[in-house]
Design a protein around this motif. Structure first.
Motif, PDB file in Angstrom:
ATOM      1  N   GLN A 181      36.977  38.658  42.382  1.00 43.14           N
ATOM      2  CA  GLN A 181      38.402  38.768  42.678  1.00 43.14           C
ATOM      3  C   GLN A 181      38.592  39.873  43.716  1.00 43.14           C
ATOM      4  OE1 GLN A 181      41.082  39.142  39.373  1.00 43.14           O
ATOM      5  NE2 GLN A 181      39.990  37.647  38.136  1.00 43.14           N
ATOM      6  N   PRO A 182      39.542  39.725  44.654  1.00 38.84           N
ATOM      7  CA  PRO A 182      39.779  40.794  45.636  1.00 38.84           C
ATOM      8  C   PRO A 182      40.095  42.098  44.909  1.00 38.84           C
ATOM      9  CG  PRO A 182      40.977  38.801  46.229  1.00 38.84           C
ATOM     10  CD  PRO A 182      40.414  38.574  44.864  1.00 38.84           C
ATOM     11  N   VAL A 184      41.821  44.974  45.317  1.00 38.80           N
ATOM     12  CA  VAL A 184      43.173  45.525  45.119  1.00 38.80           C
ATOM     13  C   VAL A 184      43.991  44.622  44.201  1.00 38.80           C
ATOM     14  CG1 VAL A 184      45.325  46.192  46.261  1.00 38.80           C
ATOM     15  CG2 VAL A 184      43.138  46.796  47.303  1.00 38.80           C
ATOM     16  N   GLU A 185      43.854  43.313  44.367  1.00 41.54           N
ATOM     17  CA  GLU A 185      44.577  42.373  43.483  1.00 41.54           C
ATOM     18  C   GLU A 185      44.111  42.543  42.036  1.00 41.54           C
ATOM     19  OE1 GLU A 185      44.450  38.281  44.743  1.00 41.54           O
ATOM     20  OE2 GLU A 185      44.927  38.836  46.823  1.00 41.54           O
ATOM     21  N   ALA A 186      42.796  42.695  41.859  1.00 35.81           N
ATOM     22  CA  ALA A 186      42.242  42.877  40.507  1.00 35.81           C
ATOM     23  C   ALA A 186      42.770  44.167  39.887  1.00 35.81           C
ATOM     24  CB  ALA A 186      40.720  42.894  40.564  1.00 35.81           C
ATOM     25  N   GLN A 187      42.832  45.231  40.680  1.00 33.58           N
ATOM     26  CA  GLN A 187      43.349  46.514  40.176  1.00 33.58           C
ATOM     27  C   GLN A 187      44.801  46.364  39.713  1.00 33.58           C
ATOM     28  OE1 GLN A 187      42.692  49.438  43.357  1.00 33.58           O
ATOM     29  NE2 GLN A 187      40.648  48.565  43.634  1.00 33.58           N
ATOM     30  N   LYS A 188      45.608  45.706  40.545  1.00 36.34           N
ATOM     31  CA  LYS A 188      47.026  45.542  40.183  1.00 36.34           C
ATOM     32  C   LYS A 188      47.184  44.701  38.914  1.00 36.34           C
ATOM     33  CE  LYS A 188      48.997  46.078  44.814  1.00 36.34           C
ATOM     34  NZ  LYS A 188      49.483  45.374  46.021  1.00 36.34           N
ATOM     35  N   ALA A 189      46.369  43.666  38.798  1.00 32.30           N
ATOM     36  CA  ALA A 189      46.475  42.775  37.632  1.00 32.30           C
ATOM     37  C   ALA A 189      46.065  43.480  36.346  1.00 32.30           C
ATOM     38  CB  ALA A 189      45.606  41.534  37.861  1.00 32.30           C
ATOM     39  N   THR A 194      47.036  50.806  41.639  1.00 36.39           N
ATOM     40  CA  THR A 194      45.790  50.732  42.427  1.00 36.39           C
ATOM     41  C   THR A 194      45.071  52.072  42.363  1.00 36.39           C
ATOM     42  OG1 THR A 194      46.849  51.511  44.458  1.00 36.39           O
ATOM     43  CG2 THR A 194      46.841  49.117  44.077  1.00 36.39           C
TER      44      THR A 194
END
Length: 474
Positions: A181-182, A184-189, A194
């Motif tokens: 998973q990208p 930054v997207e994974a961190q936000k999810a 972030t």
């Protein structure tokens, strides 16, 4: 603090502020307060020099790390031996010793809590970027050199702090990243924020100073130094995948502009600096970080990590100390301590143990331990002399050898790596009978020790064997 053995089923954080508070107050309060205290010290009086010495001397581990770094070429160009903190401050300079203290605090505080691969990768990247910034900076005053070094080291402190904690969310993010998973997207999810935002929050909460605040801010850098640090961190991140990684030319052009050089010269220089960074990682007590750096590898080399190089100068120095000890009154404890230090520092092995036969004669149990992540070994690490049990596979049949794991069964409860990673093992014998062994590994680092490492390891073990032979002859 001892290392966690599994993820904590604690509170789930759902905002930047929650993570900053949790990391500062629950997980890393001692690191936060010590960094704040060291950061506030500026060399403007003798009392400040004494305060810095006091902060360091209050921590035996920190003292030994600072003295070790004080005797490396990276910090000590004079090559004059330094054996006290006060002498280090006088000879090498206040800012350099302050920088060593901060580096050691970061590495020790985080690694003693966890040894997951993401943390090692982040530390390797931070050290690589820090060495690049210090070596590339054209302005050569001591304060500026150390400012960019620490700036690069702390630029991703949020990510470092996060991976040092065993939380459910860390396990979830680890899995998300494994599924490509990208980031930054994974961190936000998973984190609802972030790493960048957590870093900015920690820089504020821990009072890490205006220079680091500038580096991590969202806008354009306010100084050449801050710009250089940002570009060094970006270049170090790209170099994890090789020097020909897409985007590397652009990163090198940005660095060239920062320091007023041409990109071809910068390309040559950063490769030299990367090799220096691997040596600094060993000096900071994380030899396996060297294998995570690009060094001077060919960009198309296999992704299998390479074992760190043996340090022949340090090896010779410790072997001389051993010879001197043996020539006087052999003391088995002193000899074994020197051997363990040699295997740890000169051979480049993270975790080292000397196991000796117990009173029953049935098991080999720890007599001396060295390196991070060995606390749980003291009461749990045991190898049955008949070769049975989970760790019987480690028993050497003849001389020293490189152990390569064959089985992929369950790890032993107290350590997830023992018996499951490559290691160096060598027996200690008395009158032909196995009475002990030296064991050394690099925990999660994904490489097999080299033949050079095995040879150097064998040299150190021979000295311990010689000491035992001399003593049994008395």
């Amino acid at each position: 603090m001892s290392k966690h053995t599994g993820p904590a089923a604690g509170p789930r954080m759902n905002s930047t502020d929650a993570w900053v508070t949790y990391l500062s107050k629950v997980e890393l309060p001692v690191l936060a307060s010590t960094l704040r205290r060291v950061g506030e010290l500026t060399d403007n009086s003798n009392s400040t020099v004494n305060e810095l010495a006091d902060v360091i001397l209050n921590d035996a581990q920190l003292t030994s790390q600072v003295l070790r770094l004080s005797n490396t070429v990276f910090y000590n160009q004079t090559r004059m031996q330094v054996s006290t903190v006060s002498r280090a401050i006088t000879l090498i300079g206040f800012d350099s010793v302050k920088s060593m203290a901060i580096s050691s605090l970061i590495v020790d505080s985080l690694l003693q809590r966890n040894d997951r691969t993401q943390l090692l990768r982040c530390l390797a990247l931070a050290i690589h970027a820090a060495v690049q910034a210090r070596c590339l900076l054209p302005k050569r005053n001591e304060q500026a050199l150390e400012e960019v070094f620490i700036g690069a080291l702390l630029m991703n402190i949020g990510e470092l702090a996060f991976w040092s904690c065993d939380t459910e969310q860390a396990v979830e993010l680890e899995q998300a990243l494994r599924l490509d998973q990208p980031p930054v997207e994974a961190q936000k999810a998973v984190l609802h924020t972030t790493f960048t935002d957590i870093t900015r929050g920690l820089v504020e909460a821990w009072s890490l100073g205006p220079f680091i605040k500038d580096i991590v801010s969202a806008g354009k850098a306010n100084s050449k130094g801050a710009s250089l640090v940002r570009h060094c961190v970006e270049m170090a991140r790209l170099s994890e995948r090789g020097w020909r990684e897409s985007g590397m030319d652009k990163a090198l052009e940005a660095l060239a502009e920062d320091i007023g050089e041409n990109p071809a010269t910068v390309r040559d220089q950063v490769k030299i600096n990367a090799a220096e960074a691997a040596r600094v990682a060993v000096s900071l007590g994380i030899p396996q970080a060297g294998a995570l750096m690009p060094g001077n590898r060919d960009d198309q080399a296999t992704s299998v990590q390479q074992a760190p190089e043996v340090d022949p100068v340090l090896q010779l120095q410790i072997l001389r100390d051993l010879t001197h000890t043996l020539a006087e009154q052999p003391d088995i404890n002193e000899v074994c301590q020197l051997v363990i230090e040699g295997i740890h520092r000169a051979v480049g092995m993270q975790r080292v143990a000397l196991l000796m036969i117990d009173r029953s004669g049935i098991e080999l149990i720890p007599r001396r331990l060295g390196g991070k992540g060995t606390d749980a070994w003291k009461d749990n690490f045991a190898i049955r002399r008949d070769g049975s049990g989970a760790l019987g596979v480690l028993l050497p049949e003849a001389g020293g050898y490189i152990y390569q794991p064959q089985q992929t069964g369950e790890p032993v409860k107290f350590d997830r790596w023992l018996g499951r990673v490559p290691a160096l093992v060598a027996p200690i014998r008395a009158k032909g009978r196995l009475i002990g062994l030296f064991y050394a590994d690099n925990a999660p680092a994904d490489y097999v020790p080299s033949r050079d490492q095995l040879t150097a390891f064998a040299h150190f073990v021979q000295n311990a064997q010689l000491c035992l032979t001399l003593m049994s002859g008395h």
